[in-house]
Design a protein around this motif. Structure first.
Motif, short mmCIF file in Angstrom:
data_model
loop_
_atom_site.label_atom_id
_atom_site.label_comp_id
_atom_site.label_asym_id
_atom_site.label_seq_id
_atom_site.Cartn_x
_atom_site.Cartn_y
_atom_site.Cartn_z
N ARG B 163 32.16 30.22 45.26
CA ARG B 163 32.16 29.58 43.93
C ARG B 163 31.01 28.59 43.80
O ARG B 163 30.40 28.49 42.74
CB ARG B 163 33.49 28.85 43.71
N PHE B 165 28.14 28.78 45.24
CA PHE B 165 26.92 29.56 45.00
C PHE B 165 26.86 30.02 43.53
O PHE B 165 25.82 29.93 42.89
CB PHE B 165 26.86 30.78 45.92
N MET B 166 28.00 30.50 43.04
CA MET B 166 28.02 30.98 41.65
C MET B 166 27.73 29.84 40.67
O MET B 166 27.06 30.02 39.66
CB MET B 166 29.37 31.62 41.29
N SER B 168 25.89 27.44 41.25
CA SER B 168 24.52 26.95 41.46
C SER B 168 23.49 27.98 41.00
O SER B 168 22.34 27.93 41.43
CB SER B 168 24.30 26.64 42.94
N GLY B 169 23.92 28.91 40.18
CA GLY B 169 22.96 29.85 39.58
C GLY B 169 22.79 31.16 40.32
O GLY B 169 21.88 31.93 40.01
N ALA B 170 23.66 31.44 41.31
CA ALA B 170 23.53 32.71 42.04
C ALA B 170 24.01 33.88 41.19
O ALA B 170 24.93 33.72 40.38
CB ALA B 170 24.34 32.66 43.33
N THR B 171 23.38 35.04 41.36
CA THR B 171 23.97 36.25 40.80
C THR B 171 25.12 36.64 41.75
O THR B 171 25.23 36.07 42.85
CB THR B 171 22.95 37.41 40.79
N SER B 173 25.45 39.26 43.58
CA SER B 173 24.89 39.75 44.86
C SER B 173 24.42 38.59 45.72
O SER B 173 24.63 38.60 46.94
CB SER B 173 23.70 40.67 44.66
N GLU B 174 23.77 37.61 45.09
CA GLU B 174 23.28 36.46 45.87
C GLU B 174 24.44 35.64 46.43
O GLU B 174 24.40 35.20 47.57
CB GLU B 174 22.38 35.59 44.99
N GLY B 175 25.48 35.48 45.62
CA GLY B 175 26.64 34.72 46.06
C GLY B 175 27.37 35.41 47.20
O GLY B 175 27.96 34.76 48.07
N PHE B 177 25.94 37.58 49.36
CA PHE B 177 25.02 37.99 50.43
C PHE B 177 25.47 37.55 51.83
O PHE B 177 25.53 38.37 52.75
CB PHE B 177 23.60 37.48 50.10
N PRO B 178 25.82 36.26 52.03
CA PRO B 178 26.22 35.86 53.39
C PRO B 178 27.48 36.59 53.87
O PRO B 178 27.63 36.85 55.06
CB PRO B 178 26.50 34.36 53.26
#
Lengths: 211, 267
Positions: B163, B165-166, B168-171, B173-175, B177-178
């Motif tokens: 959350r 990451f989301m 903070s502007g992540a898409t 996939s980016e959120g 990724f880890p």
């Protein structure tokens, strides 16, 4: 920019009593708002509703008149920086997890140099923190300062700060204020700290807003 | 090379007598595993007898459609097994996603090895298609269970990180990724370990089987090298596709994680 909560009701699944009832709030650019209320009164829940992690049972949340759902919500998330109470950036060294946020397509252009980032760390009292230290091994206070540095570098239009000074001494609090207070932003903060709330320009008591 | 000596059913029954040793040890230490052991042994015997007779039929008639049908059944069983053992609910969307991912993982690898490497005149030939698919599928199943379980339960335990990451502007996939990276690493580690020690601490089943049935060890190792590469590639591919395809079911329109797909929501 105008952010509005209108007549929000919300109860967590399985809870009979709603945590928020008929809550309304309007925030405009330049507002630095302190949300006040007892623990469990719904301050953090407001952030979660705003970020779309929970859905209000009744009422709407809008940004400049547009309801924050679907595409509007995704765009809004890209305009915010959130400091949670207990920041979790995951496994890895401080360097890895800190800069991971600047690998995001939307944040790439804001990536600071290591030197600049460390300058802010030092400013916030993180002198002894090494880049190769595991993020998980940092103390709550250190993680909070890292989160504040992230909010500073992400430089978004809306700042959501959950107990931003809970683990800080007074000198550090002053520095946080210096770094983050900005009249071009909306700052919503949940805080029990009188030092912090007296420096905000609006106070909203949850359940009985007195803006 | 000598041809293999058949084992009579009586000899096989004699072989089961060795179970006295593990059962004694299990009993001595009051492990309460004797019942499970007996059930597992009986299941193994019944399943293999069934497969033996079925494969006799498959090999004898060698009909491409029947072979394909058998593979689809194997993938379907693997699909249910992946969902169950990953501790996910049998949601229709999940079943379809994992089925397609597993099938594609096996199909692409089969096509590559049977068509381009072994260069079979007919890639649907049961003698090659069935055992090689079975080997790849068995390992894909293990990888899928580890990978998909790790992905969704790790995400469940660390929802606040996703959350953050989301927020903070992540898409999406980016959120994710880890979490994706962790799942891929965990799912492939057993295969990597097996590849690194093969031949030193173990002789794999396929190679042993080939040598027992009279193949030269040099032919057996070539097949074994090929199958290890196929397992590695197939496992990673099916875990990747399994997670990728299931994302549509595991998240809502606001990109929030649907914890309701998990069997154990409170871990």
């Amino acid at each position: 920019m105008t952010l509005s909560f209108s007549n929000i009701d919300f109860a967590y699944p399985g809870q009979a009593t709603p945590i928020l009832r008929n809550f309304s709030l309007t925030a405009e650019t330049g507002d630095i708002i302190a949300l006040q209320g007892a623990s469990g009164s719904g301050k953090t829940t407001l952030f979660r509703l705003l970020l779309g992690f929970e859905k209000p049972t009744n009422g709407t949340i809008t940004l400049d008149g547009k309801e924050l759902v679907n595409e509007e919500l995704f765009q809004f998330r890209n305009r915010t920086a959130w400091l949670p109470q207990d920041l979790d950036l995951g496994e890895g060294s401080l360097e890895e997890v800190f800069f991971y946020l600047f690998d995001f397509k939307n944040n790439k252009h804001k990536k600071p140099s290591k030197e600049k980032a460390y300058e802010i760390f030092e400013f916030l009292g993180l002198k002894d923190t090494q880049w190769n230290t595991g993020f998980r091994s940092l103390s709550t206070g250190q993680r909070q300062r890292i989160g504040i540095a992230l909010c500073y570098f992400l430089d978004k239009e809306v700042l959501l700060l959950d107990e931003p000074t809970s683990a800080l001494d007074e000198a550090s609090k002053e520095k946080v204020k210096e770094l983050l207070f900005d009249k071009n932003k909306i700052i919503l903060s949940a805080s029990h700290d009188p030092w912090w709330t007296t420096r905000c320009n609006k106070i909203v008591k949850i359940n009985s807003p007195v803006v | 090379m000598n041809t293999i000596i058949d084992i009579s059913w009586l000899q096989l029954a004699l072989g089961l007598l060795i179970l006295v040793i593990p059962i004694y040890i299990l009993r001595r230490f009051k492990t309460k595993l004797i019942g499970s052991t007996v059930i597992a042994v009986v299941r193994m015997i019944v399943q293999l007898i069934f497969v033996g007779y079925y494969l006799e039929y498959l090999f004898k008639y060698d009909n491409p459609w029947v072979n394909l049908g058998w593979i689809l059944i194997m993938v379907l069983v693997a699909d249910f097994s992946t969902i169950d053992r990953s501790e996910l609910k049998r949601d229709k969307g999940l079943l379809v996603s994992i089925f397609i991912a597993t099938f594609l993982g096996v199909f692409i690898i089969d096509l590559f090895f049977l068509q381009f490497v072994i260069q079979l005149p007919n890639i649907m030939e049961a003698q090659y298609l069935i055992p090689i698919t079975g080997m790849i599928l068995g390992n894909c199943l293990r990888g899928n269970v580890i990978g998909i379980n790790d992905f969704y339960y790790n995400l469940y335990r660390h929802q606040e990180r996703y959350r953050f990451f989301m927020a903070s502007g992540a898409t999406k996939s980016e959120g994710l990724f880890p979490f994706f990276r962790s799942a891929l690493i965990k799912s492939i580690n057993p295969t990597l370990a097996a590849m690194a020690t093969i031949g030193l601490v173990s002789l794999p089943g396929m190679m042993t089987g080939q040598m027992l049935s009279g193949s030269s060890p040099l032919i057996a190792i070539k097949y074994q090298i090929m199958i290890m590469i196929a397992i590695f590639a197939g496992t990673l591919l099916s875990v990747y596709l399994g997670i990728k395809f299931s994302l549509n079911v595991g998240f809502d329109r606001q990109n929030n994680f649907r914890t309701t797909i998990l069997k154990k929501e409170k871990e």
